[in-house]
Design an enzyme around this catalytic site. Structure first.
Site, PDB file in Angstrom:
ATOM      1  N   SER A 143      -6.116  -1.346   4.760  1.00  0.00           N
ATOM      2  CA  SER A 143      -6.107  -0.463   3.593  1.00  0.00           C
ATOM      3  C   SER A 143      -5.346  -1.129   2.463  1.00  0.00           C
ATOM      4  CB  SER A 143      -5.432   0.870   3.949  1.00  0.00           C
ATOM      5  OG  SER A 143      -5.217   1.661   2.790  1.00  0.00           O
ATOM      6  N   TYR A 156       1.576   5.620   7.197  1.00  0.00           N
ATOM      7  CA  TYR A 156       0.263   5.000   6.999  1.00  0.00           C
ATOM      8  C   TYR A 156       0.415   3.635   6.328  1.00  0.00           C
ATOM      9  CZ  TYR A 156      -4.650   4.495   5.705  1.00  0.00           C
ATOM     10  OH  TYR A 156      -5.933   4.039   5.576  1.00  0.00           O
TER      11      TYR A 156
END
Length: 256
Positions: A143, A156
């Site tokens: 990501s 995350y």
């Protein structure tokens, strides 16, 4: 040189029951690959397996939590029992950010995110490495949030930053074995995991609301369909031995 014919090859995909994983399974299956697919929802995995088998593909489907080593190794054994080797591994299984600041975060939730996103990627890679050989391709879904800090999503961000470093370390370790390892950075994608849509009941609902529009956290981006990510998976998987390795390939508009 890149080849999009995967006849006779085997692709293993985690999180293969929906979203990016399902799109990648469909794309690789259409290109001729047999498949090993796992996810936490066996109903979703079986639906994808039935679709691929209708195309004439051989499929091993299993319910797996990638954070659980015993489940991962059991899946790897099932794949080994059906196929002599694995050519492509897509580490796609993951969970999204919880939206909590560190001071208000729940430690068990924080750990769960890291366990699935990072430890799951490590465990699946570890379990399948012995089934891969020269020309093998490992792709880890990372990501952009693993390349830059952002408030209220530390678990995350940290887990995806670690996936980026795991990708680079593994690429160095298996280079002499002829296996390429790369990170895929999808950018904003219309899946049921997004937390900025009003209706996340299905990918179709998310697409209808968001496709081509910028997400609220990045006006320079656009929300894209999962098939665009699957196209990148197929492109990377198609390189012959000695292709790019230890790299990040991003569909996000902002540079990494």
């Amino acid at each position: 040189m890149n080849d999009s014919d995967f006849s006779g090859k085997v692709a293993v995909i985690t999180g293969g029951g929906r979203g990016i994983g399902r799109a990648a399974a469909r794309a690789l299956g259409r290109a001729g690959a047999d498949l090993g697919i796992c996810a936490r929802s066996i109903d979703e995995v079986n639906a994808v397996a039935e679709e691929m088998e209708a195309m004439g593909r051989r499929v091993v489907a299993a319910q797996v939590d990638v954070a659980e080593w015993d489940q991962v190794t059991s899946f790897a054994s099932k794949v080994r029992g059906e196929f002599p080797r694995v050519d492509i591994l897509l580490n796609n299984a993951g969970v999204s950010a919880d939206g909590a600041a560190i001071a208000e975060s729940d430690p068990s939730t924080w750990k769960k995110i890291v366990d699935i996103n990072l430890y799951g990627t490590y465990q699946v890679s570890r379990a399948f490495l012995d089934q891969m050989g020269p020309g093998g391709k490992i792709m880890n879904v990372g990501s952009g949030m693993g390349h830059e800090p952002r408030a209220n999503s530390s678990a995350y961000n940290v887990s995806k930053a670690a996936v980026y470093m795991l990708t680079r370390c593994l690429a160095l370790e298996v280079w002499e074995r002829g296996i390429d390892v790369n990170e895929i950075v999808p950018g904003p994608v219309a899946t049921t995991m997004v937390n900025f849509a009003s209706d996340t009941s299905s990918e179709e609902a998310v697409l209808a609301e968001l496709q081509g529009k910028p997400p609220p956290f990045s006006p320079s981006e656009r929300v894209k369909p999962v098939d665009e990510v699957a196209d990148l998976v197929v492109w990377l998987a198609g390189f012959r031995q000695g292709g790019p390795t230890g790299q990040s390939f991003s569909l996000a508009r902002r540079p990494l």
